[in-house]
Write a protein that holds these residues in place. Structure first.
Motif, mmCIF file in Angstrom:
data_model
loop_
_atom_site.group_PDB
_atom_site.id
_atom_site.type_symbol
_atom_site.label_atom_id
_atom_site.label_comp_id
_atom_site.label_asym_id
_atom_site.label_seq_id
_atom_site.Cartn_x
_atom_site.Cartn_y
_atom_site.Cartn_z
ATOM 1 N N GLY A 1 11.097 4.197 9.658
ATOM 2 C CA GLY A 1 12.034 5.189 9.145
ATOM 3 C C GLY A 1 12.543 4.845 7.764
ATOM 4 N N GLN A 2 12.867 3.587 7.552
ATOM 5 C CA GLN A 2 13.374 3.175 6.247
ATOM 6 C C GLN A 2 12.297 3.345 5.175
ATOM 7 O OE1 GLN A 2 14.488 -0.944 5.799
ATOM 8 N NE2 GLN A 2 15.396 -0.598 3.796
ATOM 9 N N VAL A 3 11.103 2.874 5.445
ATOM 10 C CA VAL A 3 10.020 2.939 4.455
ATOM 11 C C VAL A 3 9.635 4.388 4.164
ATOM 12 C CG1 VAL A 3 7.591 2.355 4.034
ATOM 13 C CG2 VAL A 3 9.140 0.641 5.004
ATOM 14 N N GLY B 1 0.778 -1.227 0.000
ATOM 15 C CA GLY B 1 0.000 0.000 0.000
ATOM 16 C C GLY B 1 0.810 1.279 0.000
ATOM 17 N N ILE B 2 2.135 1.191 -0.167
ATOM 18 C CA ILE B 2 2.967 2.402 -0.178
ATOM 19 C C ILE B 2 2.531 3.352 -1.293
ATOM 20 C CG2 ILE B 2 4.831 1.535 -1.647
ATOM 21 C CD1 ILE B 2 5.710 3.430 1.439
ATOM 22 N N GLU B 3 1.965 2.799 -2.351
ATOM 23 C CA GLU B 3 1.513 3.637 -3.464
ATOM 24 C C GLU B 3 0.354 4.560 -3.051
ATOM 25 O OE1 GLU B 3 -0.872 -0.106 -3.436
ATOM 26 O OE2 GLU B 3 1.269 0.302 -3.348
ATOM 27 N N ASN B 4 -0.271 4.272 -1.922
ATOM 28 C CA ASN B 4 -1.369 5.108 -1.433
ATOM 29 C C ASN B 4 -0.883 6.351 -0.691
ATOM 30 O OD1 ASN B 4 -3.400 3.341 -2.399
ATOM 31 N ND2 ASN B 4 -3.012 2.012 -0.660
#
Length: 152
Positions: free
Chosen positions: A101-103, A74-77
């Motif tokens: 933090g990384q994401v 869901g990072i695209e959201n």
């Protein structure tokens, strides 16, 4: 970064500086036990090996050291533009903070800040992300302005 600025974990020194009035009452075997359960020696090897990494690169090295694999869905959201606040209570300890933090750091090109215990400012690899909070002593009167400036 020069070797003389390298932070290594020293449980004994931390106890002496953060609890000077109580330090003399702490048995040596307790200090030795704390060193063992925080993995002082192993972490210091990692800190030495990753001393030239900063920001997201340091976080990636941390995840490799911990042998942690993350599958983000869901990072695209998440929008790319604008300012956002992400809140976490870290129920798993530091590891979920590293993952977050990384994401977030990768997604927002390292444009992020963490409010952290001032002890963590010693982690030079992550210091660019940190806004320190003094949890054991008095907080500066300028703290609200410092936080606001950091998040501008």
């Amino acid at each position: 970064m020069t070797d003389d600025s390298l932070f290594l974990i020293d449980v004994d020194k931390i106890l002496r500086t953060k609890a000077p009035k109580h330090y003399k009452y702490i048995p040596k075997f307790v200090v030795s036990y704390l060193k063992k359960i925080v993995h002082q020696d192993e972490i210091n090897v990692f800190l030495n090996e990753s001393k030239d990494k900063l920001g997201v690169d340091f976080l990636e090295a941390c995840m490799g050291f911990l042998d942690a694999k993350v599958d983000v869905k869901g990072i695209e959201n998440l929008p790319k533009d604008g300012l956002y606040t992400f809140v976490s209570n870290h129920p798993l300890g530091a590891q979920d903070g590293l993952i977050l933090g990384q994401v977030i750091g990768e997604h927002y090109d390292s444009k992020m800040k963490y409010l952290v215990n001032d002890l963590l400012m010693n982690l030079h690899g992550m210091a660019p992300f940190f806004v320190p909070i003094n949890k054991t002593g008095k907080q500066s009167r300028d703290f609200p302005r410092m936080v606001e400036a950091s998040f501008q």
